[in-house]
Design a protein around this motif. Structure first.
Motif, PDB file in Angstrom:
ATOM      1  N   LEU A 255       1.939  68.736 -43.189  1.00  0.00           N
ATOM      2  CA  LEU A 255       2.248  69.793 -42.232  1.00  0.00           C
ATOM      3  C   LEU A 255       1.762  69.392 -40.842  1.00  0.00           C
ATOM      4  O   LEU A 255       0.692  68.797 -40.695  1.00  0.00           O
ATOM      5  N   ALA A 256       2.525  69.723 -39.832  1.00  0.00           N
ATOM      6  CA  ALA A 256       2.177  69.373 -38.454  1.00  0.00           C
ATOM      7  C   ALA A 256       1.189  70.390 -37.912  1.00  0.00           C
ATOM      8  O   ALA A 256       1.554  71.378 -37.276  1.00  0.00           O
ATOM      9  N   ALA A 257      -0.094  70.140 -38.182  1.00  0.00           N
ATOM     10  CA  ALA A 257      -1.139  71.074 -37.788  1.00  0.00           C
ATOM     11  C   ALA A 257      -2.149  70.386 -36.883  1.00  0.00           C
ATOM     12  O   ALA A 257      -2.343  69.168 -36.958  1.00  0.00           O
ATOM     13  N   THR A 258      -2.788  71.163 -36.029  1.00  0.00           N
ATOM     14  CA  THR A 258      -3.864  70.655 -35.190  1.00  0.00           C
ATOM     15  C   THR A 258      -5.016  71.648 -35.224  1.00  0.00           C
ATOM     16  O   THR A 258      -4.945  72.674 -35.904  1.00  0.00           O
ATOM     17  N   ARG A 259      -6.091  71.373 -34.486  1.00  0.00           N
ATOM     18  CA  ARG A 259      -7.310  72.171 -34.616  1.00  0.00           C
ATOM     19  C   ARG A 259      -7.891  72.483 -33.245  1.00  0.00           C
ATOM     20  O   ARG A 259      -7.625  71.796 -32.252  1.00  0.00           O
ATOM     21  N   TYR A 260      -8.757  73.530 -33.246  1.00  0.00           N
ATOM     22  CA  TYR A 260      -9.395  73.924 -31.984  1.00  0.00           C
ATOM     23  C   TYR A 260     -10.683  74.665 -32.315  1.00  0.00           C
ATOM     24  O   TYR A 260     -10.677  75.669 -33.016  1.00  0.00           O
ATOM     25  N   HIS A 261     -11.793  74.153 -31.800  1.00  0.00           N
ATOM     26  CA  HIS A 261     -13.061  74.882 -31.861  1.00  0.00           C
ATOM     27  C   HIS A 261     -13.994  74.323 -30.799  1.00  0.00           C
ATOM     28  O   HIS A 261     -13.747  73.259 -30.216  1.00  0.00           O
ATOM     29  N   ALA A 262     -15.068  75.045 -30.531  1.00  0.00           N
ATOM     30  CA  ALA A 262     -15.947  74.705 -29.405  1.00  0.00           C
ATOM     31  C   ALA A 262     -16.702  73.398 -29.611  1.00  0.00           C
ATOM     32  O   ALA A 262     -17.254  72.846 -28.649  1.00  0.00           O
ATOM     33  N   GLY A 263     -16.737  72.876 -30.829  1.00  0.00           N
ATOM     34  CA  GLY A 263     -17.457  71.639 -31.086  1.00  0.00           C
ATOM     35  C   GLY A 263     -16.681  70.378 -30.755  1.00  0.00           C
ATOM     36  O   GLY A 263     -17.235  69.278 -30.790  1.00  0.00           O
ATOM     37  N   LEU A 264     -15.411  70.516 -30.416  1.00  0.00           N
ATOM     38  CA  LEU A 264     -14.590  69.355 -30.074  1.00  0.00           C
ATOM     39  C   LEU A 264     -14.779  68.993 -28.600  1.00  0.00           C
ATOM     40  O   LEU A 264     -15.060  69.860 -27.772  1.00  0.00           O
TER      41      LEU A 264
END
Length: 618
Positions: A255-264
């Protein structure tokens, strides 16, 4: 003329021919020189309510915003629309900040976004004292309230900042989610002057709400995504680790998914956000750090992999779906562990960022408020009632008993002809009024269900002809019917008199048989099970077939005696009877709720019913 000018700006800069509900009224109030407070659900277009007048007012409008990503998104979109705008926050270097302030002094911007922490910085304050500031807009205004879901002490600097200006500008405040208490607190904390306040309504009819309790969240998520492979959506997780695990799982499944959180790293967050906005990666897995101010119109689903800490956060995040007005899904995957995780996050956030200038008593009260909000969120995740009604009720807005467009209404509601039950309720209100008495739905439902409460005794309500005539129903079901009768205009609830009930002309007509009453209500468990649980008996020990036979026997005897069935025996007594299966008079007296007088009067027919059942069973 101002309205025409506002429409011209709307068309010229933003490409819309008309305003959404509420936008024109808030803009008009600003252009008339009034402070305003606008409460509009996510996706309702609250940004335009201050951006349009900013282009018509002289000088510059300062927009106080809590997040860097929100500012960058807003300013980027404005610039694309030809609006001169900029922002000041910690993401800029000292040189970039100096250049921005220089350009602002030259009148180069109509909107200048600024973080609340920067308001009282010497360089910015020097600029603000010299500049022509027509309006200060407080975005995400709930952040200034200690009772809001996202209180930020830095927002308390706003009032200090305003007091340091040589001339107080207009002040406008906007938020998507605020209870009545929070709205009042915002007005007080910002010292708004006789503000024009508008709540446009929290309902988003195009959103479909559902809650699932899966045994395996990964499998449930994959199933949900399998039917949405060509759709764009957000999956919210409670922790950074969960974001990583879920995103890795989806990528491994192709699946074409990505991520986002403050630790990146900031660069990766920006790249991932862009991939999502441009549909290169249509599925975003993120913590609540993602989404505020992101105006992606084609998000067709928001899935909460974990339950949020409060309803305000949930509705704000879920509301990022369907901004284009198209149907969209908002699905919560709930497990009991979510509650423990949320409690941990509440406690950790308090420890990591203790509130400045607050005494211990206030801190404790705020923590209790966080826990209460968590309880309300848990109630939402576990209710079998209409989910939309729950959400709107939480924000103080009335809603029908059934919306017909949520997971619970689709699966746990049934359409019933409730004319007879409605007539019983209306007759009860009518009979009370004959005695000069008016009560709210709690007391009316207690009368109808045959309660023996203190208030019933105090007013002698057990002598009413309608006392106990709905004993077969639960008090909750009766109250739901009352709510629907109010919604349909058959009853009127007087808020100034403790929500006491009054019969309306429409209700009178229904009571007298000149109308019908067909509604949708939640399906309930069989009364035997509820009664057994309440009495403390093991549900599995009661024989449901025998219970039904005993109930038929009771109904027959009640008709003969012209009394409500509960007068003979309660459901709890029937349930215990079905579990014990007595066949002698002595055994019958062992049943809970069976006294000697009732045993003498009704023992024989019930014992015969039980014996006949046992013979047939053998």
């Amino acid at each position: 003329m101002e309205s025409a000018a506002a429409k011209q700006v709307l068309k010229q800069y933003f490409g819309y021919d008309s305003f959404r509900p509420g936008q024109d009224r808030l803009i008009e109030a600003i252009l008339e020189g009034r402070d305003v407070l606008g409460v509009m659900p996510t996706g309702a277009g609250k940004s335009l309510c201050y951006q349009v007048p900013a282009l018509l007012l002289p000088g510059v409008t300062l927009v106080i915003s809590p997040l860097i990503s929100l500012m960058q998104d807003q300013v980027g979109a404005l610039r694309q629309s030809g609006v001169p705008a900029a922002y000041l926050n910690s993401a800029l270097s000292a040189a970039e900040m100096g250049d921005t302030l220089y350009e602002a002094r030259q009148g180069g911007y109509k909107l200048l976004y600024v973080a609340p922490e920067r308001l009282t910085a010497p360089d910015f304050l020097a600029f603000a004292r010299e500049a022509e500031i027509s309006m200060v807009t407080v975005d995400e205004a709930h952040c200034i309230s200690q009772w809001g879901q996202d209180f930020r002490p830095s927002y308390l600097k706003i009032l200090d900042f305003l007091s340091l200006l040589p001339r107080r500008p207009l002040v406008s405040a906007f938020t998507a989610t605020a209870t009545a208490t929070v709205r009042e607190d915002v007005v007080r904390a910002l010292a708004l002057r006789e503000p024009f306040t508008l709540t446009t309504g929290f309902d988003r009819p195009n959103l479909y709400f559902a809650v699932e309790h899966p045994s395996s969240k990964p499998q449930a998520l994959l199933r949900l995504l399998a039917g949405r492979r060509d759709k764009s959506g957000v999956i919210y997780c409670a922790t950074r680790k969960t974001v990583e695990d879920v995103c890795d799982m989806l990528c491994a499944k192709g699946l074409a998914a990505t991520r986002y959180h403050a630790g990146l790293p900031a660069e990766e967050r920006q790249q991932n956000q862009d991939d999502f906005l441009y549909d290169l990666k249509p599925v975003m897995v993120a913590t609540n750090a993602f989404g505020m101010g992101i105006d992606k119109s084609n998000v067709s689903f928001v899935i909460h992999y974990n339950m949020p800490k409060n309803m305000e956060s949930y509705y704000q995040e879920a509301g990022r779906a369907g901004r284009d007005g198209e149907p969209a899904d908002c699905i919560l995957l709930y497990s009991g562990q979510d509650v423990h995780t949320a409690r941990f996050l509440i406690e950790r956030s308090r420890e990591a960022a203790p509130e400045e200038g607050l005494d211990e008593q206030t801190r404790a009260a705020l923590l209790d408020r966080e826990y209460e909000r968590l309880r309300q969120m848990t109630f939402y995740a576990t209710t079998t009632d209409c989910l939309r009604r729950f959400i709107l009720g939480y924000f103080g807005e009335a809603a029908p008993v059934s919306c017909g467009h949520c997971g619970n209404c689709d699966t746990t509601f049934e359409e019933v002809d409730a004319t007879l039950d409605a007539q019983k309720i209306l007759s009860c209100v009518y009979r009370l009024a004959e005695r000069g008495l008016h009560f709210g739905k709690i007391v009316v439902s207690a009368v109808l269900c045959g309660s023996q409460s203190e208030k019933i005794e105090k007013f002698g309500l057990q002598s009413l002809s309608t006392y106990g005539i709905m004993e077969e129903q639960t008090a909750k079901r009766v109250r739901q019917l009352i709510d629907t009768l109010i919604d349909r205009g058959c009853l009127q609830s007087d808020a100034e008199r403790h929500n006491t009930l009054y019969l309306t002309p429409a209700g009178n007509a229904l009571m007298r048989g000149r109308d019908t009453f067909v509604i949708k209500l939640p399906r309930e468990k069989p009364p035997a099970l509820k009664a057994a649980e309440k009495a403390g008996a093991a549900v599995g020990t009661a024989d449901s077939t025998l219970f039904d036979l005993l109930r038929d026997c009771r109904a027959r005897l009640a008709r003969q005696a012209h009394v409500p069935p509960y007068i003979i025996f309660s459901n709890a007594a029937l349930s215990d009877m079905a579990a014990r299966k007595p066949i002698t008079a002595e055994e019958f007296l062992e049943v809970r709720g069976v006294g000697e007088a009732k045993a003498d009067r009704y023992g024989v027919p019930f014992l015969e019913t039980i014996k006949a059942y046992l013979r047939e069973k053998d």
